[in-house]
Design a protein around this motif. Structure first.
Motif, PDB file in Angstrom:
ATOM      1  N   SER A  84       0.828  -1.204   0.000  1.00  0.00           N
ATOM      2  CA  SER A  84       0.000   0.000   0.000  1.00  0.00           C
ATOM      3  C   SER A  84       0.862   1.253   0.000  1.00  0.00           C
ATOM      4  O   SER A  84       0.587   2.214  -0.722  1.00  0.00           O
ATOM      5  CB  SER A  84      -0.925  -0.001   1.216  1.00  0.00           C
ATOM      6  N   LEU A  85       1.915   1.239   0.807  1.00  0.00           N
ATOM      7  CA  LEU A  85       2.832   2.384   0.877  1.00  0.00           C
ATOM      8  C   LEU A  85       3.369   2.740  -0.497  1.00  0.00           C
ATOM      9  O   LEU A  85       3.309   3.903  -0.924  1.00  0.00           O
ATOM     10  CB  LEU A  85       3.986   2.052   1.822  1.00  0.00           C
ATOM     11  N   PHE A  86       3.881   1.743  -1.213  1.00  0.00           N
ATOM     12  CA  PHE A  86       4.514   2.027  -2.505  1.00  0.00           C
ATOM     13  C   PHE A  86       3.492   2.315  -3.599  1.00  0.00           C
ATOM     14  O   PHE A  86       3.819   2.993  -4.582  1.00  0.00           O
ATOM     15  CB  PHE A  86       5.471   0.904  -2.881  1.00  0.00           C
ATOM     16  N   ASN A  87       2.273   1.856  -3.428  1.00  0.00           N
ATOM     17  CA  ASN A  87       1.211   2.264  -4.356  1.00  0.00           C
ATOM     18  C   ASN A  87       0.919   3.757  -4.210  1.00  0.00           C
ATOM     19  O   ASN A  87       0.622   4.448  -5.191  1.00  0.00           O
ATOM     20  CB  ASN A  87      -0.067   1.468  -4.089  1.00  0.00           C
ATOM     21  N   ILE A  88       1.006   4.251  -2.968  1.00  0.00           N
ATOM     22  CA  ILE A  88       0.721   5.664  -2.692  1.00  0.00           C
ATOM     23  C   ILE A  88       1.822   6.572  -3.239  1.00  0.00           C
ATOM     24  O   ILE A  88       1.555   7.623  -3.810  1.00  0.00           O
ATOM     25  CB  ILE A  88       0.545   5.895  -1.179  1.00  0.00           C
ATOM     26  N   ILE A  89       3.086   6.166  -3.069  1.00  0.00           N
ATOM     27  CA  ILE A  89       4.213   7.060  -3.400  1.00  0.00           C
ATOM     28  C   ILE A  89       4.929   6.679  -4.683  1.00  0.00           C
ATOM     29  O   ILE A  89       5.996   7.225  -4.984  1.00  0.00           O
ATOM     30  CB  ILE A  89       5.232   7.106  -2.233  1.00  0.00           C
ATOM     31  N   GLN A  90       4.377   5.757  -5.475  1.00  0.00           N
ATOM     32  CA  GLN A  90       5.100   5.209  -6.627  1.00  0.00           C
ATOM     33  C   GLN A  90       5.566   6.262  -7.632  1.00  0.00           C
ATOM     34  O   GLN A  90       6.571   6.063  -8.325  1.00  0.00           O
ATOM     35  CB  GLN A  90       4.238   4.172  -7.334  1.00  0.00           C
ATOM     36  N   ASN A  91       4.869   7.379  -7.707  1.00  0.00           N
ATOM     37  CA  ASN A  91       5.257   8.433  -8.657  1.00  0.00           C
ATOM     38  C   ASN A  91       6.239   9.440  -8.065  1.00  0.00           C
ATOM     39  O   ASN A  91       6.586  10.427  -8.703  1.00  0.00           O
ATOM     40  CB  ASN A  91       4.003   9.170  -9.149  1.00  0.00           C
ATOM     41  N   LYS A  92       6.686   9.176  -6.836  1.00  0.00           N
ATOM     42  CA  LYS A  92       7.609  10.108  -6.161  1.00  0.00           C
ATOM     43  C   LYS A  92       8.913   9.418  -5.761  1.00  0.00           C
ATOM     44  O   LYS A  92       9.562   9.834  -4.804  1.00  0.00           O
ATOM     45  CB  LYS A  92       6.932  10.692  -4.914  1.00  0.00           C
ATOM     46  N   ILE A  93       9.300   8.402  -6.502  1.00  0.00           N
ATOM     47  CA  ILE A  93      10.477   7.605  -6.131  1.00  0.00           C
ATOM     48  C   ILE A  93      11.659   7.808  -7.075  1.00  0.00           C
ATOM     49  O   ILE A  93      12.811   7.875  -6.637  1.00  0.00           O
ATOM     50  CB  ILE A  93      10.110   6.099  -6.073  1.00  0.00           C
ATOM     51  N   GLU A  94      11.385   7.928  -8.352  1.00  0.00           N
ATOM     52  CA  GLU A  94      12.436   7.989  -9.375  1.00  0.00           C
ATOM     53  C   GLU A  94      13.472   9.069  -9.074  1.00  0.00           C
ATOM     54  O   GLU A  94      13.144  10.232  -8.826  1.00  0.00           O
ATOM     55  CB  GLU A  94      11.801   8.263 -10.743  1.00  0.00           C
ATOM     56  N   ASP A  95      14.767   8.648  -9.041  1.00  0.00           N
ATOM     57  CA  ASP A  95      15.914   9.554  -8.896  1.00  0.00           C
ATOM     58  C   ASP A  95      15.928  10.306  -7.560  1.00  0.00           C
ATOM     59  O   ASP A  95      16.466  11.402  -7.461  1.00  0.00           O
ATOM     60  CB  ASP A  95      15.945  10.555 -10.054  1.00  0.00           C
ATOM     61  N   THR A  96      15.342   9.726  -6.520  1.00  0.00           N
ATOM     62  CA  THR A  96      15.313  10.386  -5.209  1.00  0.00           C
ATOM     63  C   THR A  96      16.402   9.832  -4.288  1.00  0.00           C
ATOM     64  O   THR A  96      16.984   8.778  -4.536  1.00  0.00           O
ATOM     65  CB  THR A  96      13.948  10.204  -4.529  1.00  0.00           C
ATOM     66  N   ILE A  97      16.642  10.566  -3.221  1.00  0.00           N
ATOM     67  CA  ILE A  97      17.551  10.124  -2.157  1.00  0.00           C
ATOM     68  C   ILE A  97      16.697   9.849  -0.926  1.00  0.00           C
ATOM     69  O   ILE A  97      15.941  10.717  -0.483  1.00  0.00           O
ATOM     70  CB  ILE A  97      18.609  11.198  -1.847  1.00  0.00           C
ATOM     71  N   ILE A  98      16.822   8.648  -0.380  1.00  0.00           N
ATOM     72  CA  ILE A  98      15.950   8.277   0.732  1.00  0.00           C
ATOM     73  C   ILE A  98      16.759   7.831   1.949  1.00  0.00           C
ATOM     74  O   ILE A  98      17.909   7.379   1.834  1.00  0.00           O
ATOM     75  CB  ILE A  98      14.934   7.190   0.317  1.00  0.00           C
ATOM     76  N   LEU A  99      16.128   7.969   3.109  1.00  0.00           N
ATOM     77  CA  LEU A  99      16.727   7.519   4.369  1.00  0.00           C
ATOM     78  C   LEU A  99      15.751   6.565   5.051  1.00  0.00           C
ATOM     79  O   LEU A  99      14.600   6.917   5.302  1.00  0.00           O
ATOM     80  CB  LEU A  99      17.012   8.713   5.287  1.00  0.00           C
ATOM     81  N   ASP A 100      16.219   5.352   5.329  1.00  0.00           N
ATOM     82  CA  ASP A 100      15.456   4.391   6.121  1.00  0.00           C
ATOM     83  C   ASP A 100      16.143   4.330   7.473  1.00  0.00           C
ATOM     84  O   ASP A 100      17.161   3.664   7.639  1.00  0.00           O
ATOM     85  CB  ASP A 100      15.457   3.022   5.419  1.00  0.00           C
ATOM     86  N   LEU A 101      15.568   5.042   8.453  1.00  0.00           N
ATOM     87  CA  LEU A 101      16.293   5.310   9.695  1.00  0.00           C
ATOM     88  C   LEU A 101      16.289   4.130  10.664  1.00  0.00           C
ATOM     89  O   LEU A 101      17.137   4.044  11.534  1.00  0.00           O
ATOM     90  CB  LEU A 101      15.705   6.554  10.364  1.00  0.00           C
ATOM     91  N   PHE A 102      15.328   3.239  10.552  1.00  0.00           N
ATOM     92  CA  PHE A 102      15.286   2.031  11.381  1.00  0.00           C
ATOM     93  C   PHE A 102      15.151   0.860  10.403  1.00  0.00           C
ATOM     94  O   PHE A 102      14.097   0.252  10.270  1.00  0.00           O
ATOM     95  CB  PHE A 102      14.114   2.089  12.365  1.00  0.00           C
ATOM     96  N   ALA A 103      16.238   0.541   9.738  1.00  0.00           N
ATOM     97  CA  ALA A 103      16.176  -0.244   8.495  1.00  0.00           C
ATOM     98  C   ALA A 103      15.844  -1.714   8.678  1.00  0.00           C
ATOM     99  O   ALA A 103      15.360  -2.347   7.742  1.00  0.00           O
ATOM    100  CB  ALA A 103      17.498  -0.094   7.741  1.00  0.00           C
ATOM    101  N   GLY A 104      16.130  -2.303   9.837  1.00  0.00           N
ATOM    102  CA  GLY A 104      15.856  -3.728  10.007  1.00  0.00           C
ATOM    103  C   GLY A 104      16.622  -4.550   8.994  1.00  0.00           C
ATOM    104  O   GLY A 104      17.851  -4.481   8.907  1.00  0.00           O
ATOM    105  N   SER A 105      15.920  -5.306   8.160  1.00  0.00           N
ATOM    106  CA  SER A 105      16.581  -6.133   7.140  1.00  0.00           C
ATOM    107  C   SER A 105      16.883  -5.348   5.874  1.00  0.00           C
ATOM    108  O   SER A 105      17.495  -5.879   4.943  1.00  0.00           O
ATOM    109  CB  SER A 105      15.686  -7.327   6.787  1.00  0.00           C
ATOM    110  N   GLY A 106      16.428  -4.092   5.810  1.00  0.00           N
ATOM    111  CA  GLY A 106      16.682  -3.255   4.634  1.00  0.00           C
ATOM    112  C   GLY A 106      15.623  -3.343   3.556  1.00  0.00           C
ATOM    113  O   GLY A 106      15.771  -2.754   2.484  1.00  0.00           O
ATOM    114  N   ALA A 107      14.516  -4.040   3.825  1.00  0.00           N
ATOM    115  CA  ALA A 107      13.506  -4.300   2.793  1.00  0.00           C
ATOM    116  C   ALA A 107      12.881  -3.034   2.219  1.00  0.00           C
ATOM    117  O   ALA A 107      12.644  -2.944   1.010  1.00  0.00           O
ATOM    118  CB  ALA A 107      12.411  -5.212   3.357  1.00  0.00           C
TER     119      ALA A 107
END
Length: 238
Positions: A84-107
């Protein structure tokens, strides 16, 4: 007349007693339902960890199996929430810089990279999880686009500031029943790590508490999505 009043008084008392009994029964029923809901969700999480396998949903690494670890402190985002998350933001991902601050397994970070993010920073200080992150990055062949920060979240934020990095999207999925998401958001804002049109996404099991504290911060609540116990809160700069 006195007998009538006494009878009326008795009848009113009996009605009130019945209402009270119904109220108590309903309260017990509600508590039971909530308890069952929590048990079911915990069972799903337990099964998720026992299987120890997730998959990249979409993009260049689509279908790749990712490993996770059996630890609620690094609880993976459930499939339905991630999709659901990626369905919502799918048009805002290309060529971006992201931070996963509590990454766990990195998924989550890997899903961003698979879908076209330019660079992902993954913060994790659990040693078993860090090994899993590197293994999953190798499997997906996305290691060159990922930077793993093996520090706690506060130190990781300071490192990003020192390196003059700003992010398009910051994903916060700390262990449940902690105040880490709010503390991290405060620090991210104070150090100006979010780009002008950037987004912070918080995954939480205590939406009401998070929202109450977020109201005190200089940030806009864009959207809220609920999935069983988990909620996603989407934030942007004012």
């Amino acid at each position: 007349m006195l007998d009538v009043l006494q009878t009326l008084r008795y009848n009113v008392f009996a009605i009130l007693q019945r209402i009270n009994n119904v109220t108590v029964a309903l309260r017990k029923c509600y508590i039971s339902i909530k308890t069952i809901d929590i048990l079911i969700e915990n069972y799903k999480i337990s099964i998720y960890h026992t299987r120890g396998i997730m998959r990249v949903i979409s993009g260049i690494a689509r279908g790749t199996k990712l490993s996770s670890i059996e630890s609620l402190s690094t609880r993976p985002t459930l499939d339905r929430v991630k999709e659901s998350l990626f369905n919502i933001i799918q048009n805002k991902i290309e060529d971006t810089i992201i931070l996963d601050l509590f990454a766990g397994s990195g998924a989550i970070a890997i899903e961003f990279l698979s879908r076209g993010a330019r660079q992902a920073y993954l913060c994790e200080n659990n040693h078993a999880a860090i090994k899993m992150i590197y293994a999953n990055l190798e499997k997906t062949r996305l290691k060159e686009k990922a930077t793993v920060i093996t520090r706690d979240y506060q130190k990781a934020i300071e490192i990003c500031k020192k390196d003059n990095i700003q992010f398009d999207t910051i994903y916060l999925d700390p262990p449940y029943q902690t105040n880490f998401a709010i503390q991290a958001t405060k620090k991210i804002l104070s150090l100006d790590l979010l780009k002008e049109k950037g987004t912070i996404i918080i995954e939480t099991d205590d939406e009401k508490r998070e929202l109450l504290e977020l109201e005190e911060l200089d940030i806009k609540i864009e959207d809220i999505r609920k999935y069983g116990r988990a909620s996603l809160i989407f934030l942007s700069s004012k």
